[in-house]
Motif scaffolding. Sequence first.
Motif, short mmCIF file in Angstrom:
data_model
loop_
_atom_site.label_atom_id
_atom_site.label_comp_id
_atom_site.label_asym_id
_atom_site.label_seq_id
_atom_site.Cartn_x
_atom_site.Cartn_y
_atom_site.Cartn_z
N LEU A 142 5.95 -1.09 -0.96
CA LEU A 142 5.21 -2.35 -0.42
C LEU A 142 5.74 -2.78 0.77
CD1 LEU A 142 5.45 -4.28 -3.96
CD2 LEU A 142 3.44 -3.42 -2.93
N LYS A 143 6.74 -2.38 1.28
CA LYS A 143 7.17 -2.79 2.58
C LYS A 143 6.55 -1.89 3.66
CE LYS A 143 11.91 -4.08 1.48
NZ LYS A 143 13.36 -3.67 1.51
N GLU A 144 6.44 -0.71 3.32
CA GLU A 144 6.05 0.20 4.33
C GLU A 144 4.25 0.06 4.40
OE1 GLU A 144 7.16 4.11 3.26
OE2 GLU A 144 9.44 3.45 3.78
N ALA A 145 3.69 -0.03 3.13
CA ALA A 145 2.23 0.18 3.08
C ALA A 145 1.64 -1.34 3.23
CB ALA A 145 1.65 0.51 1.53
N HIS A 146 2.30 -2.47 2.94
CA HIS A 146 1.83 -3.91 3.16
C HIS A 146 2.49 -4.62 3.74
CE1 HIS A 146 -1.37 -2.67 0.14
NE2 HIS A 146 -0.52 -2.24 -0.52
N GLY A 147 3.80 -4.55 4.33
CA GLY A 147 4.56 -5.47 4.75
C GLY A 147 5.53 -6.16 4.01
N GLY A 148 5.71 -5.76 2.85
CA GLY A 148 6.40 -6.49 1.81
C GLY A 148 5.62 -7.16 0.63
N ILE A 149 6.24 -7.84 -0.25
CA ILE A 149 5.66 -8.34 -1.45
C ILE A 149 4.87 -9.55 -1.05
CG2 ILE A 149 6.03 -9.40 -3.68
CD1 ILE A 149 8.16 -7.30 -4.47
N GLN A 150 5.43 -10.47 -0.06
CA GLN A 150 4.69 -11.45 0.22
C GLN A 150 3.24 -11.10 0.73
OE1 GLN A 150 5.91 -14.07 3.76
NE2 GLN A 150 6.17 -15.59 2.23
N GLN A 151 3.30 -10.31 1.62
CA GLN A 151 2.09 -9.72 2.33
C GLN A 151 1.13 -9.09 1.38
OE1 GLN A 151 1.21 -10.63 5.48
NE2 GLN A 151 -0.70 -10.03 5.00
N TYR A 152 1.87 -8.46 0.66
CA TYR A 152 0.84 -7.55 -0.65
C TYR A 152 0.11 -8.67 -1.32
CZ TYR A 152 -0.25 -5.33 -5.11
OH TYR A 152 -0.87 -4.75 -6.13
#
Length: 194
Positions: A142-152
């Motif tokens: 989630l960090k690598e693909a989306h910038g973290g959970i908040q951004q996901y």
Amino acid sequence: MLKLLAAGPQSPVVQRLLTGLCYLYCREVNQGGLEMLYRILLEDSPGEWVAALRHIRASAEQGRPVLFFCRAGKDRTGLLATLILTILGATEEQILNDYVRSNDYGMVALAGLEENPKVTGLDKQKFEKAPREAMHYALQYLKEAHGGIQQYLLNAGFSLDEQAELRALLLQAEQQKHPDPDAPLFDTSSKGKL
């Protein structure tokens, strides 16, 4: 292909095709393990995660409790718990400790999936536990693909305001249950409750 579809799902040809696809799918899933399963669940179901969080928020607004679970009780449940714990401000270490607590209760079931004759070849040992590495992978992904959970969650349609509101509602409910302001919100021991 249209002739196969027209033959119906009970056709021997269609059944052989489905069995072959299940075998290939199981082989692929076995290779990817829980890490692949979690990536698929996150990428294929962002709307469902948001719907679950909105349901929890609506229940919290009304002061009603929520019980969430999935058939096996560790994969979808673990991912939803991870989303909630992140919104509440838990550290990665606290999230991982919470996730692996599933292992404290004996062997984690595969929800009967391993009994399905069409799912022959599934490596039960890869899927029956809640290994720390699997959730660590999901968090890193989630960090690598989306910038973290908040951004996901933001990309999935769960706004920053909604995330803040859910956090406030859940923390308010916790404060009402335990009014001691000096009590830690999270127990960081591996056996403690979050």
